[in-house]
Enzyme design. Structure first.
Site, short mmCIF file in Angstrom:
data_model
loop_
_atom_site.label_atom_id
_atom_site.label_comp_id
_atom_site.label_asym_id
_atom_site.label_seq_id
_atom_site.Cartn_x
_atom_site.Cartn_y
_atom_site.Cartn_z
N LYS A 194 0.91 -1.20 0.08
CA LYS A 194 -0.08 0.03 0.15
C LYS A 194 1.00 1.16 0.01
O LYS A 194 0.22 2.44 -0.56
CB LYS A 194 -1.01 -0.05 1.04
CG LYS A 194 -1.94 -1.06 1.01
CD LYS A 194 -3.13 -0.88 2.32
CE LYS A 194 -4.22 -1.76 1.97
NZ LYS A 194 -5.44 -1.61 2.98
N GLY B 103 -7.16 1.74 17.62
CA GLY B 103 -6.43 1.50 16.86
C GLY B 103 -5.57 2.58 15.86
O GLY B 103 -6.06 3.84 15.87
N GLY C 74 -3.41 1.65 12.97
CA GLY C 74 -2.86 0.98 11.86
C GLY C 74 -3.20 1.63 10.42
O GLY C 74 -4.20 2.56 10.46
N ALA D 278 -5.88 0.86 8.45
CA ALA D 278 -7.25 0.97 8.36
C ALA D 278 -8.00 2.14 9.35
O ALA D 278 -8.65 2.83 8.93
CB ALA D 278 -8.00 -0.30 9.12
N ASN E 193 -4.99 3.99 21.34
CA ASN E 193 -3.91 2.86 20.76
C ASN E 193 -3.03 2.26 21.70
O ASN E 193 -2.60 3.08 22.79
CB ASN E 193 -3.22 3.54 19.58
CG ASN E 193 -2.67 2.17 18.72
OD1 ASN E 193 -3.30 1.16 18.43
ND2 ASN E 193 -1.41 2.47 18.41
N ARG E 194 -3.01 1.00 21.62
CA ARG E 194 -1.79 0.49 22.67
C ARG E 194 -0.49 0.92 22.52
O ARG E 194 -0.05 1.05 23.59
CB ARG E 194 -1.95 -1.08 22.15
CG ARG E 194 -0.96 -2.08 22.82
CD ARG E 194 -0.96 -3.42 22.50
NE ARG E 194 -0.49 -3.59 21.09
CZ ARG E 194 -0.33 -4.56 20.41
NH1 ARG E 194 -1.03 -6.00 21.12
NH2 ARG E 194 -0.12 -4.71 19.20
P1 NDP Z 1 -2.14 -2.77 11.09
O1 NDP Z 1 -1.26 -3.94 11.58
O2 NDP Z 1 -1.87 -1.79 10.43
O3 NDP Z 1 -2.76 -2.30 12.45
C1 NDP Z 1 -3.31 -3.15 13.42
C2 NDP Z 1 -3.95 -1.95 14.68
O4 NDP Z 1 -4.46 -3.22 15.61
C3 NDP Z 1 -2.73 -1.50 15.33
O5 NDP Z 1 -3.12 -0.18 16.09
C4 NDP Z 1 -2.16 -2.57 16.57
O6 NDP Z 1 -1.91 -1.71 17.73
C5 NDP Z 1 -3.57 -2.76 16.93
N1 NDP Z 1 -3.70 -3.96 17.55
C6 NDP Z 1 -3.51 -5.32 17.02
N2 NDP Z 1 -3.60 -6.35 18.19
C7 NDP Z 1 -3.74 -5.53 19.15
C8 NDP Z 1 -3.91 -6.04 20.64
N3 NDP Z 1 -3.97 -7.36 21.08
N4 NDP Z 1 -4.31 -5.13 21.52
C9 NDP Z 1 -4.57 -3.73 21.07
N5 NDP Z 1 -4.12 -3.49 19.91
C10 NDP Z 1 -4.01 -4.24 18.91
O7 NDP Z 1 -3.33 -3.37 10.59
P2 NDP Z 1 -4.75 -3.01 9.53
O8 NDP Z 1 -4.89 -1.65 10.07
O9 NDP Z 1 -4.08 -2.96 8.16
O10 NDP Z 1 -5.90 -3.79 9.93
C11 NDP Z 1 -6.56 -3.74 10.96
C12 NDP Z 1 -7.84 -4.74 11.03
O11 NDP Z 1 -8.73 -3.96 9.78
C13 NDP Z 1 -7.63 -6.12 10.22
O12 NDP Z 1 -8.51 -6.80 11.07
C14 NDP Z 1 -8.13 -5.76 8.91
O13 NDP Z 1 -8.58 -7.34 8.30
C15 NDP Z 1 -9.02 -5.01 8.82
N6 NDP Z 1 -9.74 -4.28 7.56
C16 NDP Z 1 -10.85 -4.20 7.32
C17 NDP Z 1 -11.13 -3.83 6.12
C18 NDP Z 1 -12.64 -3.82 5.74
O14 NDP Z 1 -13.00 -3.42 4.59
N7 NDP Z 1 -13.55 -4.24 6.58
C19 NDP Z 1 -10.22 -3.00 5.36
C20 NDP Z 1 -9.03 -2.98 5.81
C21 NDP Z 1 -8.77 -3.37 7.01
P3 NDP Z 1 -0.42 -1.31 18.02
O15 NDP Z 1 0.01 0.15 17.13
O16 NDP Z 1 -0.23 -1.07 19.34
O17 NDP Z 1 0.35 -2.44 17.47
#
Ligand code: NDP
Length: 288
Positions: free
Chosen positions: A72, A135, A137, A139, A159-160
Site C-alpha cells: 500500500k 487502533g 494502523g 485501517a 491505541n496500545r
Molecule cells: P495494522 O497492522 O496496520 O494495525 C493493527 C492495529 O491493531 C494497530 O493499531 C495495533 O496496535 C492494533 N492491535 C493489534 N492487536 C492488538 C492487541 N492485541 N491489543 C491492542 N491493539 C492491537 O492492521 P490494519 O489497520 O491494516 O488492519 C486492522 C484490521 O482492519 C484487520 O483486522 C483488517 O482485516 C481490517 N480491515 C478491514 C477492512 C474492511 O473493509 N472491513 C479494510 C482494511 C482492513 P499497535 O499499534 O499497538 O500495534
C-alpha cells in the site's frame, strides 16, 4: 456472434498472501450481475515483484488494480498522481490506469476509509460528530482521515502503542479540519461521553482469535453511539455483540468491504454495481 468480443477488460489485486482475500469473488459476481465484460484477477505478488507487476498491468491494458498488504505504501513510487485522501493517508489501496494521449497515467486512491464512511452514512452522518477510533494502523488511519474530511468535529485515537496513536492524532490535527486527539488505552477503557461513533479498527477479534474483545468498559458507551467493527471474519464480533446488548446501532466490517469494492468498481468501470450481490456473495463465503 457479430457483436461478441473475446477480450475482457482487466482489473485485479496485488498482495501477498493473496489466497484469503475474498474481494475477487464479490467483484466477479457483481461484474457478471451487471453483464460487464470485466474480470478481476487476484495475484500473489511478493515485494520484489511489485514494479514488474505494475509494468505488466500497464502493458496488458488493465483498467486498474487494488494493492493490499504489503504494497500500500510501496506502490506510490510507481504512480503519477495521488487523490487527496491517499495523499493525506500516505497509502494507496486502489490504482486507476487512464490512457490519455501521451501514455498511461496511474492515479492512487485510498478507498478503505471512503468505504467505511459510505457504510456509516445510512445510520449516522459523521458531520458534526465526535468519533473515537480504537487502533492506529492502516485501517484506522484511513477511517480517521475520511471521517475527518466528511466533517467530524473531533477524532480521538486510542491505541496500545502510544507513539503510533499520537502520530495519527497529529496527522488529523494538522491535515484535516477536525481536531485530532490521542487517548492512552488504559485498562477497561472508559469511552468519552458524547461519542457519536466508536470504531474498532484493530485486528482484535479476527479469526482465529474471535474470542478476543477490545478492552472497553461497555457500560460507559452511550446507547445512542453507533458502534462499528472493521473485522470481517467473523462479521458478528464479540465487540459488536456487546455493543448491541447495550442498545447501540452496530455496523459490521462487511459493509466497509462492500462499499469500498463499489467505489473501486465505479472508478474502473464508471458504473454503479449491486451492493446486494456483493453482500450476498460475502455472506455465502462466511456461511451466514
Ligand atoms: P495494522 O497492522 O496496520 O494495525 C493493527 C492495529 O491493531 C494497530 O493499531 C495495533 O496496535 C492494533 N492491535 C493489534 N492487536 C492488538 C492487541 N492485541 N491489543 C491492542 N491493539 C492491537 O492492521 P490494519 O489497520 O491494516 O488492519 C486492522 C484490521 O482492519 C484487520 O483486522 C483488517 O482485516 C481490517 N480491515 C478491514 C477492512 C474492511 O473493509 N472491513 C479494510 C482494511 C482492513 P499497535 O499499534 O499497538 O500495534
Amino acid at each position: 456472434m457479430a457483436d461478441r468480443t473475446f477480450c475482457a477488460e482487466l482489473t485485479g489485486s496485488f498482495s501477498t498472501s493473496a489466497a484469503q482475500n475474498p474481494t475477487v469473488a464479490i467483484m466477479e459476481a457483481a461484474f457478471a450481475d451487471a453483464a460487464l465484460d470485466f474480470r478481476y484477477i487476484n495475484c500473489e505478488v511478493p515485494p520484489e515483484s511489485l514494479a514488474d507487476a505494475v509494468r505488466g498491468a500497464i502493458a496488458m491494458g488493465w483498467r486498474g488494480f487494488n494493492c493490499s498488504i504489503p504494497h500500500k505504501v510501496a506502490v506510490i513510487e510507481h504512480l503519477d498522481a495521488l487523490a487527496q485522501s491517499a495523499e493525506i493517508i500516505g497509502a494507496v489501496n486502489t490504482v486507476v490506469i487512464d490512457r490519455p494521449e501521451g501514455g498511461p497515467r496511474l492515479t492512487g486512491e485510498n478507498t478503505d476509509g471512503q468505504g467505511f464512511v459510505a457504510s456509516l452514512l445510512p445510520v449516522r452522518d459523521p458531520a458534526g460528530q465526535h468519533v473515537v477510533i480504537l487502533g492506529a494502523g492502516g485501517a484506522a488511519r484511513a477511517i480517521a482521515v475520511e471521517t475527518a474530511l466528511a466533517g467530524a468535529l473531533s477524532i480521538t485515537i486510542v491505541n496500545r502503542t502510544p507513539e503510533r496513536g499520537q502520530t495519527v492524532a497529529d496527522l488529523i490535527d494538522a491535515q484535516t479540519p477536525a481536531a485530532g486527539r490521542y487517548l492512552p488505552w488504559t485498562p477497561h477503557l472508559h469511552v468519552p461521553h458524547g461519542t457519536g461513533v466508536l470504531i474498532n479498527a484493530t485486528s482484535i477479534g479476527f479469526h482465529p482469535n474471535e474470542a478476543e474483545t477490545p478492552d472497553v468498559d461497555f457500560e460507559s458507551i452511550d446507547p445512542g453511539t453507533v458502534v462499528a467493527d472493521v473485522v470481517v471474519n467473523p462479521p458478528e464480533t464479540n465487540f459488536l455483540k456487546a455493543a448491541a446488548a447495550r442498545g447501540c446501532t452496530t455496523l459490521d466490517g462487511l459493509g466497509m468491504l462492500v462499499n469500498q469494492a463499489l467505489i473501486n468498481a465505479r472508478l474502473w468501470t464508471g458504473r454503479d454495481l449491486s451492493s446486494a450481490v456483493m453482500r450476498r456473495e460475502l455472506e455465502e463465503i462466511f456461511g451466514l
